[in-house]
Structure formats: structure tokens, C-alpha cells
Enzyme design. Structure first.
Site, PDB file in Angstrom:
ATOM      1  N   HIS A 200       2.655   7.598   8.074  1.00 27.02           N
ATOM      2  CA  HIS A 200       1.955   6.336   8.331  1.00 27.02           C
ATOM      3  C   HIS A 200       1.288   5.808   7.063  1.00 27.02           C
ATOM      4  O   HIS A 200       1.312   4.600   6.786  1.00 27.02           O
ATOM      5  CB  HIS A 200       0.918   6.564   9.433  1.00 27.02           C
ATOM      6  CG  HIS A 200       0.078   5.370   9.739  1.00 27.02           C
ATOM      7  ND1 HIS A 200      -1.254   5.308   9.390  1.00 27.02           N
ATOM      8  CD2 HIS A 200       0.367   4.187  10.335  1.00 27.02           C
ATOM      9  CE1 HIS A 200      -1.750   4.144   9.786  1.00 27.02           C
ATOM     10  NE2 HIS A 200      -0.795   3.442  10.353  1.00 27.02           N
TER      11      HIS A 200
ATOM     12  N   GLU B 232       3.931   4.232   4.987  1.00 25.31           N
ATOM     13  CA  GLU B 232       4.313   2.917   5.532  1.00 25.31           C
ATOM     14  C   GLU B 232       3.412   1.820   4.984  1.00 25.31           C
ATOM     15  O   GLU B 232       3.874   0.738   4.606  1.00 25.31           O
ATOM     16  CB  GLU B 232       4.244   2.951   7.059  1.00 25.31           C
ATOM     17  CG  GLU B 232       4.482   1.612   7.732  1.00 25.31           C
ATOM     18  CD  GLU B 232       3.614   1.404   8.960  1.00 25.31           C
ATOM     19  OE1 GLU B 232       2.974   0.337   9.052  1.00 25.31           O
ATOM     20  OE2 GLU B 232       3.577   2.300   9.816  1.00 25.31           O
ATOM     21  N   HIS B 233       2.106   2.093   4.920  1.00 22.65           N
ATOM     22  CA  HIS B 233       1.167   1.118   4.362  1.00 22.65           C
ATOM     23  C   HIS B 233       1.438   0.882   2.884  1.00 22.65           C
ATOM     24  O   HIS B 233       1.466  -0.269   2.414  1.00 22.65           O
ATOM     25  CB  HIS B 233      -0.270   1.626   4.528  1.00 22.65           C
ATOM     26  CG  HIS B 233      -0.871   1.361   5.866  1.00 22.65           C
ATOM     27  ND1 HIS B 233      -1.970   0.569   6.053  1.00 22.65           N
ATOM     28  CD2 HIS B 233      -0.519   1.790   7.104  1.00 22.65           C
ATOM     29  CE1 HIS B 233      -2.290   0.516   7.336  1.00 22.65           C
ATOM     30  NE2 HIS B 233      -1.421   1.263   8.000  1.00 22.65           N
TER      31      HIS B 233
ATOM     32  N   GLU C 135      -8.583   1.852  10.515  1.00 21.81           N
ATOM     33  CA  GLU C 135      -7.627   1.784  11.630  1.00 21.81           C
ATOM     34  C   GLU C 135      -7.856   2.940  12.603  1.00 21.81           C
ATOM     35  O   GLU C 135      -7.803   2.767  13.829  1.00 21.81           O
ATOM     36  CB  GLU C 135      -6.201   1.833  11.074  1.00 21.81           C
ATOM     37  CG  GLU C 135      -5.118   1.653  12.120  1.00 21.81           C
ATOM     38  CD  GLU C 135      -3.723   1.666  11.510  1.00 21.81           C
ATOM     39  OE1 GLU C 135      -2.747   1.716  12.297  1.00 21.81           O
ATOM     40  OE2 GLU C 135      -3.597   1.622  10.272  1.00 21.81           O
TER      41      GLU C 135
END
Length: 464
Positions: free
Chosen positions: A89, A92-93, A169
Site C-alpha cells: 500500500h 502504491e502511494h 489514512e
């Protein structure tokens, strides 16, 4: 030195690897293209395997004026070790933060300047980067998306910036009990196995993660045989393949694979815990509960029967649970069942959100309904309705290029083949009452795990 065992398979005798790349005797590998289908409900589907092992699938739909383009990587949170939790994740950012050719602003502004949109998401078993643009702007989308996936810089300042974003997040997710309860349920079933962990990682794993760790994860996991590129809309397959090859030329994704790609790595091997109850105490106005058990994996032939069973139990407003708990008794605003399927495991669960004082009654009604269906099954009328819901939702879900692009990629990445629409509908039609009732008798009799987020402590559910 390794020993080479002679294969007797037709593919091996023709010099074709299991990833579909032809290797002429004494020559370099070449790309292989096949037409997979001319679907009456869609367009022509073609598949090309490049010499690198990277696969390109397209569906040409001339009536559309847009194209959805996606790069799918067979890497998700289940591929991380404990200290790496959240790396997929995090990556991905970071891939949107800049390449050797473009800054983060240029990545977003080039697509937005033509009215397009880009985004990405990470799951437990794969990561997807996608863009949707007008058909005339597809060359731009291919160049931008291939650039960011294949040649990201992962600059140290960007790592620190995105670390802060991801921690925010995670905090935001913790403030959403309706989302948090699903992660709690996965942990109740899978425990410390990666399928039981948060996709985003936790503050404890994300905070110390270094650029070197993320860079290593990137280069080891983002290899050509693990990548599927899919596009759907008004396009030409040969042109898409040519543009992809141009965009990837000279990058790490433009090299011959050391080994062919499996359809989906299933390591570490999945394992489930004995049925457990997990409670996350929170002072919320509403309690969020999930009751469920291990399900079936995505290639289990009973998956079509499971879809019908799920529709009957909690798949819509006419379902048994919705009618019993909401319509007749008014105990909850939201109540539904769902099935999640992975390469080698799955989940079946019922979610309800209700007032804390109504949790016991909702749980009792849910358990009673599950036991009733396990013991006596569903009716012929429910079978017909459940099959109709499955077929309708599938076909209606193919009304845009994004869903068609996703179908291509998931078929290739997760199943190793693309099932034609007519065949899928026929498989649903072929589900019998005995199929559904036999599955219900087995599945719904399994020990049930319980996850609860709300103003409780674990002692409140100790005897449940």
C-alpha cells in the site's frame, strides 16, 4: 548447477513457456497474440504475451468513446512479511510521486488536462493502477501509467511525505467503525496470517519502514511476469501492444523473465484459527457486528452456488435476513451477507449495524436463520430469484469500460483464463437446489467467529 527435466507437454515441445511466450529453437522469444472471444455482449477480446512475460489484454468496444486502461500487479498485502506490513500500500502511494521523466504534478496534470482520471488501489492479493480517458487520449494514458509503474524514483522526501499521509489514512480508518469491523473479522478468522492483517499496515509497521525496504519490495515484486495490462473501450489491440512496448522500453519491465509467472502465488499457505470472538470497545452510537466463518476459495466449483446462497440470505432487500431483521422488526438499518474469496481460502459473513441494546436480538435472529437454512435449505422460488440476481448484477456490471477492463485483468491474473459471459451465465443457470442446499448444510454449520465494534467489552460476549 540445476538439472533440466525434459517436458512431455505439447507446449514445451513447441517451445512455448507456461506464460505463453514462444521461444523458437536457438532464437529470441517473441510475443504471442490470441483472440480469446468475440462476445455478443461486448467486443473482441485479445491477449498478447510479451517476451518479458508481461501480459496485455484488450476488449475493443467501438461504440464507446472512452477507454479504461489498467496495470494490475499480482502483489498485495498477503505477500508481505510481518515487518513489511503495509509495504504494498505504501508503494502504491509512492509510485504517483514522480519518475525519471515526470514529477508528481506532471503525472496528475497531464491526465487531468485531457479530462481523464487516474487512481489506484491495493488489495490482499493484487494492486491496480488505472486511468480512464477519451479514446483519442489513450496513448497519453499508456505512457503516463507505464512510466509511473515501471520507473518510479521513490525519492526519500516523498517517502516521508507519504508516510504522514498513510498514517492519517490509518487514523481515519480507525474512526470508521463500519469499516473497522471487517478488518477485525478477518483477524478473528485468520489471526496473524497476512490475510488477517490490515492492507494499510499499522502505525507500528509504517512508521519505521525505510525507503530501502520499499525499494527492495518494489524491484523484487514488480516484475513483468507478475503484471497484467488490461484495456477496454474504443481501441485497437495491436496499437495498444505497440504503445505499451514503447512505454516500457529500457525499463526493468522490458527484460526476459527468469521464470514463468504463476497465476497467483499462494504463499504463505493460508491457515485459519478456531472460531473466535473479537471485540473492539468504542463509544459509538451504533454497534457494528459481523458473524461468519471460513468460506471457499475462488476456484472452487461451488462458487456459483455460493453466489445464489448469498443472494437468498442477505444479498438484497428481498433476502431473508433483510426481511427478518430490518423490514419485519426494524432492528437495523443495514444488514447484509457477503462472500470474500482468495486464491486458497475465503470468508462468508453477515454484517449488521444496530443500536447497542439490540445486538443480542440481532445475533439471535441471524444465528437462527443461518441454522434454519443449513437444516432445511432454500426453496425453488428462492433459487430462481437468487440466480436471477447473480446474472443480472453481473451483466449490469459490464455497462462501463472500467468494469470490463477489470474483468479482463482479474480473469487473467486470478484465474488464468477469461470465462465468456455466456458461459458464466450458463454456469449460474446450471446451479441446482441440491447444489445450494448441500453447500448451505456444510458451510453454515461451521463454527462461527464474531467481530464487534461498539460500546462493549469482551466479557459481554464471553458466553456467545
Amino acid at each position: 548447477m540445476s538439472r533440466t527435466r525434459r517436458s512431455s507437454s505439447p507446449a514445451a515441445r513447441r517451445g512455448v513457456t507456461s506464460s505463453g511466450v514462444a521461444r523458437p529453437a536457438g532464437g529470441a522469444a517473441r510475443a504471442i497474440t490470441r483472440t480469446l472471444s468475440d462476445d455478443p455482449l461486448g467486443g473482441t477480446v485479445r491477449r498478447t504475451v510479451l517476451p518479458s512475460g508481461l501480459r496485455v489484454l484488450t476488449e475493443a468496444i467501438p461504440a464507446m468513446r472512452s477507454v479504461s486502461f489498467g496495470i494490475w500487479v499480482a502483489v498485495g498485502s498477503r505477500d508481505e512479511t510481518g515487518p513489511q506490513a503495509g509495504a504494498a500500500h505504501f508503494l502504491e502511494h509512492l509510485l504517483f510521486k514522480g519518475t525519471n521523466k515526470r514529477s508528481a504534478l506532471e503525472i496528475s496534470s497531464e491526465i487531468e488536462a485531457v479530462g481523464g482520471e487516474t487512481n489506484a488501489f491495493t488489495t490482499k492479493e493484487y494492486t491496480c493502477y488505472y486511468a480512464r480517458v477519451l479514446d483519442e487520449d489513450l496513448p497519453l494514458a499508456i505512457d503516463v501509467m507505464c512510466d509511473l509503474v515501471a520507473d518510479s524514483v521513490l525519492a526519500a522526501p516523498d517517502v516521508e511525505t507519504e508516510r504522514g499521509v498513510i498514517l492519517e489514512e490509518i487514523a481515519m480508518h480507525d474512526d470508521e467503525p463500519g469499516d473497522e469491523v471487517h478488518d477485525l473479522f478477518a483477524r478473528a478468522v485468520y489471526g496473524d496470517h497476512p490475510l488477517g492483517r490490515l492492507i494499510s499496515g499499522t502505525e507500528e509497521t509504517v512508521t519505521p519502514m525505510t525507503r530501502r525496504q520499499i525499494q527492495s519490495f518494489y524491484r523484487r515484486r514488480y516484475t513483468a511476469p507478475q503484471i497484467v495490462i488490461a484495456a477496454a473501450g474504443n481501441l485497437d489491440h495491436a496499437a495498444v501492444v505497440k504503445l505499451v512496448r514503447q512505454a516500457l522500453r529500457g525499463t526493468p519491465l522490458d527484460t526476459d523473465p527468469a521464470t514463468p509467472a504463476p497465476h497467483r502465488p499462494t504463499t504463505p499457505a493460508v491457515r485459519t484459527k478456531p472460531a473466535a470472538t473479537l471485540v473492539e470497545p468504542k463509544e459509538t452510537e451504533q454497534a457494528h457486528i459481523i458473524l461468519g466463518c471460513p468460506g471457499i476459495d475462488r476456484v472452487d466449483e461451488r462458487r456459483f452456488a455460493l453466489g445464489v446462497l448469498n443472494n437468498v440470505l442477505g444479498g438484497g432487500m428481498s433476502s431473508r435476513l433483510f426481511q427478518e431483521i430490518r423490514e419485519q422488526r426494524g432492528l437495523a438499518y443495514s444488514v447484509y451477507s457477503y462472500a470474500s474469496q482468495y486464491a486458497d481460502s475465503g470468508l462468508f459473513a453477515v454484517y449488521a449495524g444496530c443500536a447497542p441494546g439490540k445486538v443480542d436480538e440481532v445475533l439471535d435472529l441471524t444465528r437462527a436463520e443461518l441454522q434454519r437454512v443449513a437444516a432445511t435449505g432454500i426453496t425453488e422460488a428462492e433459487l430462481a430469484r437468487g440466480k436471477g440476481m447473480s446474472k443480472g448484477s453481473f451483466v449490469l456490471g459490464l455497462e462501463d469500460t472500467g468494469s470490463r477492463m477489470s474483468r479482463l485483468a482479474k480473469g487473467e491474473l486470478l484465474y488464468g483464463n477469461l470465462m465468456p459471459v455466456d458461459e458464466l451465465l450458463a454456469r449460474v443457470d446450471a446451479v441446482t437446489l441440491d447444489d445450494v442446499n448441500g453447500l448451505a448444510a456444510e458451510l453454515l454449520a461451521r463454527p462461527m467467529s464474531l467481530a464487534v465494534v461498539g460500546p462493549f467489552d469482551e466479557s459481554a460476549f464471553a458466553a456467545r
